[in-house]
Design a protein around this motif. Sequence first.
Motif, mmCIF file in Angstrom:
data_model
loop_
_atom_site.group_PDB
_atom_site.id
_atom_site.type_symbol
_atom_site.label_atom_id
_atom_site.label_comp_id
_atom_site.label_asym_id
_atom_site.label_seq_id
_atom_site.Cartn_x
_atom_site.Cartn_y
_atom_site.Cartn_z
ATOM 1 N N UNK A 12 0.806 -1.188 -0.210
ATOM 2 C CA UNK A 12 -0.063 -0.179 0.057
ATOM 3 C C UNK A 12 0.887 1.195 -0.014
ATOM 4 N N UNK A 13 1.157 1.785 -1.064
ATOM 5 C CA UNK A 13 1.776 3.142 -1.201
ATOM 6 C C UNK A 13 1.428 3.690 -2.416
ATOM 7 N N UNK A 14 2.169 4.839 -2.597
ATOM 8 C CA UNK A 14 2.257 5.800 -3.613
ATOM 9 C C UNK A 14 2.554 5.075 -4.890
ATOM 10 N N UNK A 15 2.056 5.264 -6.052
ATOM 11 C CA UNK A 15 2.266 4.656 -7.533
ATOM 12 C C UNK A 15 3.800 4.564 -7.583
ATOM 13 N N UNK A 16 4.676 5.827 -7.557
ATOM 14 C CA UNK A 16 6.162 5.647 -7.918
ATOM 15 C C UNK A 16 6.857 4.710 -6.990
ATOM 16 N N UNK A 17 6.587 4.587 -5.755
ATOM 17 C CA UNK A 17 7.053 3.753 -4.901
ATOM 18 C C UNK A 17 6.873 2.235 -5.445
ATOM 19 N N UNK A 18 5.504 2.088 -5.697
ATOM 20 C CA UNK A 18 5.313 0.607 -6.007
ATOM 21 C C UNK A 18 6.339 0.074 -7.174
ATOM 22 N N UNK A 19 6.379 1.249 -8.058
ATOM 23 C CA UNK A 19 7.034 0.874 -9.411
ATOM 24 C C UNK A 19 8.628 0.798 -9.092
ATOM 25 N N UNK A 20 9.347 1.786 -7.986
ATOM 26 C CA UNK A 20 10.868 1.574 -8.074
ATOM 27 C C UNK A 20 11.090 0.873 -6.949
ATOM 28 N N UNK A 21 10.332 0.810 -5.856
ATOM 29 C CA UNK A 21 10.741 0.104 -4.840
ATOM 30 C C UNK A 21 9.390 -0.881 -4.369
ATOM 31 N N UNK A 22 9.617 -1.968 -5.095
ATOM 32 C CA UNK A 22 8.467 -2.916 -4.926
ATOM 33 C C UNK A 22 9.196 -3.944 -3.589
ATOM 34 N N UNK A 23 8.037 -4.019 -2.730
ATOM 35 C CA UNK A 23 8.353 -4.686 -1.238
ATOM 36 C C UNK A 23 8.293 -6.188 -1.573
ATOM 37 N N UNK A 24 7.639 -6.745 -2.481
ATOM 38 C CA UNK A 24 7.408 -8.181 -2.680
ATOM 39 C C UNK A 24 7.655 -8.411 -4.213
ATOM 40 N N UNK A 25 8.053 -9.862 -4.426
ATOM 41 C CA UNK A 25 7.981 -10.373 -5.741
ATOM 42 C C UNK A 25 6.711 -10.094 -6.477
ATOM 43 N N UNK A 26 5.540 -10.190 -5.779
ATOM 44 C CA UNK A 26 4.346 -10.206 -6.301
ATOM 45 C C UNK A 26 3.881 -8.714 -6.997
ATOM 46 N N UNK A 27 4.309 -7.899 -5.943
ATOM 47 C CA UNK A 27 4.144 -6.453 -6.386
ATOM 48 C C UNK A 27 5.020 -6.167 -7.682
ATOM 49 N N UNK A 28 6.383 -6.473 -7.659
ATOM 50 C CA UNK A 28 7.270 -6.341 -8.738
ATOM 51 C C UNK A 28 6.649 -6.908 -9.991
ATOM 52 N N UNK A 29 6.170 -7.996 -10.005
ATOM 53 C CA UNK A 29 5.828 -8.760 -11.099
ATOM 54 C C UNK A 29 4.432 -8.216 -11.642
ATOM 55 N N UNK A 30 3.503 -7.739 -10.621
ATOM 56 C CA UNK A 30 2.208 -7.222 -10.975
ATOM 57 C C UNK A 30 2.308 -5.790 -11.540
#
Lengths: 333, 366
Positions: B214-232
């Motif tokens: 749960x984060x701002x869009x840029x953070x999810x894209x640049x700093x994904x905390x899990x493999x799922x988030x990075x892949x999704x």
Amino acid sequence: MTQPLEKEAQAGAAAGTSGVPRRTLLRRVRSTATAYGFLVPTMALVLTFFVIPGILLLILSFTNLASVNFGDPWNFIGFANFERLFTDRFFPKILRNTVFYVFTTLILFNLGLALVLAIVTTNIPRRAGFFFRLVWLLPRLTPSVVYILMWRRIGQAEPYGIYNQLFPEFLGASGGNLFLGGSPWTFVILTNGFVGASFGMIIFTSALLSIPEDLLTAAKVDGASAWRIIRDIKLPLIKWPLLFIATYQTLSLLTSFEYILLLTEGGPGLFTTEVWALTAYKRAFATYAGNSQWAFGATWAIVLVTVALFFAVIYVKLFKFDELVEEPRIDNL
Amino acid sequence: MRVELDNLSKAWDGVVGADRITLEVADGEMVAFLGPSGCGKTTTLLMVAGIYRPTGGTISFDGRVVNEVAPKDRGIGMVFQSYALYPHMTVFGNISYPLRLKRLEKGEIRKRVEQVADMMGIGDLLDRRIAQLSGGQQQRVSLGRALVKEPQLLLFDEPLSNLDARLRLAMRGEIKRLQNDLGITSIYVTHDQVEAMTMADKIAVMSKGVLQAYDIPEALYDRPKTLFVAGFVGNPPMNFFDVEVMLLGGEFHAKNESLDLIVPDDRAAKAAAKEGRVVMGVRPEDVDVADDSSPRVEGLTLSAKVEVVEPLGREDLLGVVVGGVNVRLLVDKTKRAKPGDLVDLVFNMDNVQFFDPETEESLLWA
Ligand SMILES: Nc1ncnc2c1ncn2[C@@H]1O[C@H](COP(=O)(O)OP(=O)(O)OP(=O)(O)O)[C@@H](O)[C@H]1O
Ligand SMILES: [Mg+2]
């Protein structure tokens, strides 16, 4: 229907532009012919089993045919049967009975109870709803003679009826003769209503279940109470099945009499629960001093059919059935 | 209105719809629930709306627990993918329905409906029946119906999924502008990440009923905390390689049987601290095809064979195989890559990600 049309269209396109008008005309005639072709079997059935008997019945009603003069040539007596019918001492009573019976049963049970059952059983857990609907179908699954015998066992006067025997004083002053003796109409309407409600219940249930879930969610979010959802969303969306059941059941109540025949035979006493269809039956098939008055029975029947047709037309006009059926989106070519 | 979900759960004997969702939506914020089909987005939204009763946890509006509050008393407006308009009412009937339920006075109802209809650009459609409207018009009506009662919270369940691409783009901007202007707190369910990235202040990424990030869009894209988030998050998705990170001659290398790439120190150090193999992630835009003029830097170049080329208009999406692993990369279409070509890949390792293969958590941002 569409396939031959499509083939035609393709053939037309392949043949180029020459002769297009002729082809179009040909195609029209052909497609109309196909449409009528599909109607032929039904029309044949209706003709053989409804229109022709209806006409025979009409002719019969102008004779004095009965079992005593069976075999003699038909003797036409003009409107004598109709005169006799409308001047019958019990005609007003029978008319009143019929109207009362048809509309009370229709409104309280065939529509009212059916609707309540449908709404309730679709708002409880699925399995429970299914179970209750099944229970309500039981009377319809029971042969009418068995069904009515059970009711008679319950409702007859002492010492035959279970209810009156067990609670001779309960629910008032009938003195062990409640129901079939004291208030036969209650019984007639209950027995018919319990059977009649199940038809509407099934139709309304399926109509209610086909309302998209999102619509109900939207209504709840918009602020509608359960009652307002029923009034503003559910009922308008099942209007068509409601009107269909109203029409269908009015007609079938008008013409049905077997439960009354089995339960009270139109009694107790003179014409207390006698309805029109029952009179027609009695005149035609039950013997008065060894005589079945076929022609006079036919007269009662023909008047009833006329009344039923009249109702059907009124319903169709009043409820705007033609507007409910949406115009097909596909343009006629 | 501030919305807090605290360990919010929903299960139907055995089936888990939402599993201990905890998040906070600040007043006036727009939050997107993003995730694949069946991950529990609608379930969570319907709990917020009061249609589903939570089997665990609480929902609070402005600090007040509303678990037991009926939907009609929650001050919410809702927009559905199916539009959910009442087919037997006119446009006016639909938009005015929430106000009629509140028993507002007739003139007031008309005034407010017209105001909202004008705002939505459907002022001249008020007498139409729903069946006579296009999908885009229907969605405007449904938006109008949600807005007319001036809700504290707007809930959207994939409102644009039934519209064509161009209209979707237009409506996207329009909804965002409306939400901004009116400042209504909003929750927006979607499985379209472009929608989520462009419209939302914050994104809740969900998977199998669990809140993944749960984060701002840029953070999810640049700093994904899990493999799922990075892949999704990100389209086309990130490429993953099983590698071992080690220090060789003063530089960190990510190595396996088929590749050997030099990794920037700060990121590699964290990955190297983990024993054994790790999952390395590289975004498609961080891999390029070298042309004749580009320098082949030792340790950042790799040769591979092109398998597929998907022209996207401005760029080509290439599918190449590196050591048995399919890798997707976005390259300029002037590179004119063709299937079967042997090409040199140039890696930009500045944005490389590393994940623990067991816990699937990031080794960089955990
Ligand atoms: N009424 C219900 N009864 C039982 N299970 C349900 C019910 N509603 C949803 N589920 C289950 O809960 C899970 C989450 O469903 P949900 O509708 O929230 O998914 P979603 O994220 O909205 O998916 P989509 O993007 O396809 O709309 C699914 O596994 C679904 O099968
Ligand atoms: Mg959904």
